[in-house]
Design an enzyme around this catalytic site. Sequence first.
Site, PDB file in Angstrom:
ATOM      1  N   LYS A 171      12.750 -31.791  -5.623  1.00 16.01           N
ATOM      2  CA  LYS A 171      13.509 -30.675  -5.041  1.00 16.01           C
ATOM      3  C   LYS A 171      12.542 -29.748  -4.306  1.00 16.01           C
ATOM      4  CE  LYS A 171      17.362 -31.733  -7.861  1.00 16.01           C
ATOM      5  NZ  LYS A 171      17.916 -31.820  -9.189  1.00 16.01           N
ATOM      6  N   HIS A 222      15.985 -26.671 -10.474  1.00 16.98           N
ATOM      7  CA  HIS A 222      16.195 -25.901  -9.235  1.00 16.98           C
ATOM      8  C   HIS A 222      15.415 -24.594  -9.194  1.00 16.98           C
ATOM      9  CE1 HIS A 222      19.283 -28.422  -7.335  1.00 16.98           C
ATOM     10  NE2 HIS A 222      19.517 -28.774  -8.587  1.00 16.98           N
ATOM     11  N   SER A 227      22.869 -25.403 -10.700  1.00 17.52           N
ATOM     12  CA  SER A 227      22.656 -25.750  -9.302  1.00 17.52           C
ATOM     13  C   SER A 227      23.912 -25.699  -8.462  1.00 17.52           C
ATOM     14  CB  SER A 227      22.050 -27.144  -9.220  1.00 17.52           C
ATOM     15  OG  SER A 227      22.924 -28.082  -9.807  1.00 17.52           O
TER      16      SER A 227
HETATM   17  C1  LIG Z   1      18.620 -32.878  -9.757  1.00 20.46           C
HETATM   18  C2  LIG Z   1      18.610 -32.557 -11.206  1.00 20.46           C
HETATM   19  C3  LIG Z   1      18.137 -33.482 -12.128  1.00 20.46           C
HETATM   20  C4  LIG Z   1      17.766 -34.874 -11.729  1.00 20.46           C
HETATM   21  O1  LIG Z   1      16.571 -34.916 -11.058  1.00 20.46           O
HETATM   22  P1  LIG Z   1      16.253 -36.168 -10.091  1.00 20.46           P
HETATM   23  O2  LIG Z   1      14.793 -36.151  -9.974  1.00 20.46           O
HETATM   24  O3  LIG Z   1      16.986 -35.899  -8.826  1.00 20.46           O
HETATM   25  O4  LIG Z   1      16.775 -37.387 -10.801  1.00 20.46           O
HETATM   26  C5  LIG Z   1      18.047 -33.099 -13.446  1.00 20.46           C
HETATM   27  N1  LIG Z   1      18.447 -31.871 -13.849  1.00 20.46           N
HETATM   28  C6  LIG Z   1      18.942 -30.970 -12.991  1.00 20.46           C
HETATM   29  C7  LIG Z   1      19.379 -29.632 -13.498  1.00 20.46           C
HETATM   30  C8  LIG Z   1      19.048 -31.289 -11.644  1.00 20.46           C
HETATM   31  O5  LIG Z   1      19.571 -30.404 -10.802  1.00 20.46           O
END
Ligand SMILES: *Cc1c(COP(=O)(O)O)cnc(C)c1O
Length: 387
Positions: free
Chosen positions: A238, A209, A181
Amino acid sequence: MGFQSQIREALSDLERAGLLRKPLRISGPQGPEIEIAGRRVLCFCSNNYLGLANHPALAEASQAAVRTDGVGAAASRLITGTMDAHQDAELACADFLGAPAVALFSTGYAANVGTLQALVGPGDAIFSDALNHASLIDGCRLSRAEVHVYSHRDVDHLDSLLRQHRSRARRALIVTDALFSMDGVRAPLPDIGKLARSFDTGLLVDEAHSLGVLGPKGRGLSALHNVEADVVVGTLGKAFGVAGAFIAASKEIVSFIQNRARSFVYSTAPPPMLARAAVAALELAREADDARATLLAYASELRSELRALGFDVPEGDTQIVPVLIGENHRTMELSAKLLDRGIFVQGIRPPTVPDGTARLRLTPMATHRPEHIQRAIGAFASLVRNP
Ligand SMILES: *Cc1c(COP(=O)(O)O)cnc(C)c1O
């Protein structure tokens, strides 16, 4: 020195290193345009890639759910049970991915730490990409398995670590982000999938992502490459615009995780309204091929225009466009200058990225308009004229 002053000291160390973080105050919903201190600016740093966070269908689904199911889930599902909304959300997630089963978590962070801690332990081995997300790293630590970190996306290094260490371990698991990300680059999933098979290890792919954005109907990179991961992690906060996360796996793995992942067992279930909003989001995301194409076209335009202006933008073909700056203070200064020009792009600093690689991380949204992209490029151009 007393405890309070020790922490004060640690805080000023952060400030001196240019690492102090102060969230901006946003009024109103998240969208392509947001309000900061009474001023409308264009947001180019959210993970709300499809613009669903403020979509009327999601708001409606949440409101309806509050009327039918109330607000709180009351306890862990192992105590007060699986509500209809949780069940429906898990079925919708499984259906979206074509997966046999799904377990819903409150956050992706909780999904990763809980899943890794449940699936492997002392006597087992994890093979983990050096730039994996912090929640995967924390899950590796919490598992107390032996952790072997391979160089970022380096399949040869992974292969050599597997040769050295696989046979001594009882269970073994390869763990990787699908789309990294902070760099916007993809994991070499086909090769990793082959290594997982030949060394008889499990494979966990975190599609935080990539889901909703990449792959057929937004089903992510393991679907795109037909890589059979044992566990796919997806987040709902996301591209899907809600909150929460899920792991998709075989019925047995899901059942095991629901018994053994401490962040599932010992944590209150997600609010039913969020589960219902997630169902609405998945329906919209499945049909969002046009939005995905727009999003990726915007990213590609930003990448080439910023490069033409002389910015250090690494190769990539995803919705994430990093602009490498290097120094922490300089990165935050540029972020502030862009905000003055009406463009909100957050600076990303260590420990989120390696030392010396602080960057501006641009992420367009499918709901930006073409002139929004032009305004962002214009703001970067004015940084070049007035550095
Ligand atoms: C954002 C993210 C998470 C965490 O997810 P949340 O729901 O925001 O806690 C886990 N793994 C990756 C690769 C992320 O980018």
